[in-house]
Design an enzyme around this catalytic site. Structure first.
Site, short mmCIF file in Angstrom:
data_model
loop_
_atom_site.label_atom_id
_atom_site.label_comp_id
_atom_site.label_asym_id
_atom_site.label_seq_id
_atom_site.Cartn_x
_atom_site.Cartn_y
_atom_site.Cartn_z
NE ARG A 16 -1.14 1.92 3.85
CZ ARG A 16 0.08 2.30 3.82
NH1 ARG A 16 0.94 1.60 4.24
NH2 ARG A 16 -0.03 3.55 3.41
N GLY A 17 0.39 2.34 0.20
CA GLY A 17 1.68 3.82 -0.56
C GLY A 17 1.19 4.09 -1.64
CB CYS A 118 -2.39 8.39 5.73
SG CYS A 118 -2.74 7.55 4.98
CG ASP A 189 -3.09 7.81 -2.91
OD1 ASP A 189 -2.27 8.25 -1.04
OD2 ASP A 189 -3.17 7.07 -3.13
CE LYS A 200 -5.73 6.34 3.06
NZ LYS A 200 -6.88 5.59 2.65
C1 RUB Z 1 -1.78 5.39 2.16
C2 RUB Z 1 -1.50 7.71 1.40
C3 RUB Z 1 -0.50 8.32 1.09
C4 RUB Z 1 -0.19 7.95 0.23
C5 RUB Z 1 1.34 8.58 -0.24
O1 RUB Z 1 -3.09 6.13 1.49
O2 RUB Z 1 -3.08 8.20 1.54
O3 RUB Z 1 -0.36 9.41 1.74
O4 RUB Z 1 -0.09 7.42 -0.83
O5 RUB Z 1 2.40 7.70 0.63
P1 RUB Z 1 -3.57 4.18 1.84
P2 RUB Z 1 3.62 7.67 0.03
O6 RUB Z 1 -2.68 3.30 3.08
O7 RUB Z 1 -5.40 3.53 1.83
O8 RUB Z 1 -2.49 3.60 0.68
O9 RUB Z 1 4.99 8.82 -0.17
O10 RUB Z 1 4.58 6.74 0.15
O11 RUB Z 1 3.43 7.10 -1.71
#
Ligand code: RUB
Length: 301
Positions: A16-17, A118, A189, A200
């Site tokens: 995720r992320g 998040c 995202d 998030k």
């Molecule tokens: C994760 C989320 C993170 C972004 C950025 O949501 O909202 O703030 O994805 O993350 P979920 P990164 O847990 O639903 O995936 O900087 O790691 O891309």
């Protein structure tokens, strides 16, 4: 891991992320393409691309990464060359996060109290970089209901010694005022062409409260998260996840809604930290124009 298994892991949030899911998708094609033994490569490639793209709908880094794979497949001589170009692109994505960490850490000052929401790998890397360069910081993490990604952030920061305070999401205004937050730092995202940030659920409230309290809001985001499609009016789908994430049991007569992303207007955002430097959210179009050339070329917008 093959594309189908990767898609399953993304759907179930094992991966995720936004940046991690894009990188996992690229890696899956890097492995799958040179090992391909079937008879209709293009058909199978497109099938996998479709499965992966639909695994999480709100992070545009995922379809952007997959569109790069399709672009490369169209413009490469053989499978070995395709895999190499995808690997190079994936490494550039990893380098982008490292560059953002270096640039973003300069915006953190000694004794800053930082609020985050998040669990963003990009945000964590900035905070680590600032901490490792000797800056004393305090971080406040929102719990981030319903999935509680804030607990992951809190644990990851605490494990390297950064002082962390965990709050429930609804304590954000209290924390901004009473704990004297200096800066708010969040991930993303998707960045829309008007500079709106999809992140998030609850991010827009965190940003609004910060903005109202004159706390600068910084968004850490790689170029891969900018959405070309929003130029032509496409809307970003806000993912809805099962109601069981909110309440394990149905409640008689009650409908449970679980949207997991929201849109923060550009007016609440002071600066975006990209691998190409700091930009105003209003420069989103320029980022798309200057750094997504391959997408523009393919789409003929
Ligand atoms: C994760 C989320 C993170 C972004 C950025 O949501 O909202 O703030 O994805 O993350 P979920 P990164 O847990 O639903 O995936 O900087 O790691 O891309």
């Amino acid at each position: 891991m093959n594309p189908t298994k990767t898609a399953d892991n993304i759907k179930s949030m094992k991966i995720r992320g936004a940046q991690e899911i894009a990188i996992a998708a690229l890696k899956s094609f890097e492995e799958w393409i040179p090992a391909y033994k079937g008879s209709n490569f293009q058909k199978d490639l497109e099938k996998n691309a479709k499965i992966l793209k639909s695994s999480r709908p709100s992070a545009v880094s995922l379809p952007n990464a997959i569109d790069f794979v399709l672009y490369v497949a169209k413009n490469s001589g053989n499978h070995g060359e395709m895999a190499k170009r995808i690997e190079k692109f994936r490494k550039e994505q990893e380098e982008a996060t490292a560059k953002i960490a270096k640039i973003g850490a300069k915006r953190i000052e000694n004794n800053d109290t930082i609020l985050t929401h998040c669990n963003s790998r990009t945000v964590i890397d900035i905070l680590k970089e600032a901490w490792n360069s000797g800056k004393k910081i305090n971080v406040i993490c929102t719990e981030t209901r319903p999935w509680n990604q804030g607990l992951l952030t809190a644990k990851q920061l605490a494990s390297i010694g950064i002082p962390v305070t965990l709050i429930v999401d609804s304590a954000t205004r209290f924390a901004v005022e009473k704990l004297k937050v200096d800066k708010t730092l969040i991930g993303a995202d998707t960045i829309c062409v008007n500079g709106a940030v999809i992140n998030k659920i609850g991010t827009s409230q965190v940003a609004l409260i910060s903005h109202e309290s004159n706390v600068p809001v910084m968004v850490a985001c790689q170029t891969l998260k900018f959405s070309l499609e929003t130029i032509t009016g496409e809307l970003i789908t806000i993912e809805e996840r099962p109601h069981t994430e909110i309440s394990a049991h149905p409640i008689k007569g009650v409908k449970i809604l679980n949207p997991v992303f929201d849109a923060t207007p550009p007016e609440y955002i002071d600066v975006m930290i990209t691998e190409h430097g700091l930009i105003s959210p209003h420069m989103a179009y320029e980022i798309l124009r200057d750094y997504m050339g391959w997408k523009f070329a393919d789409r003929k917008i």
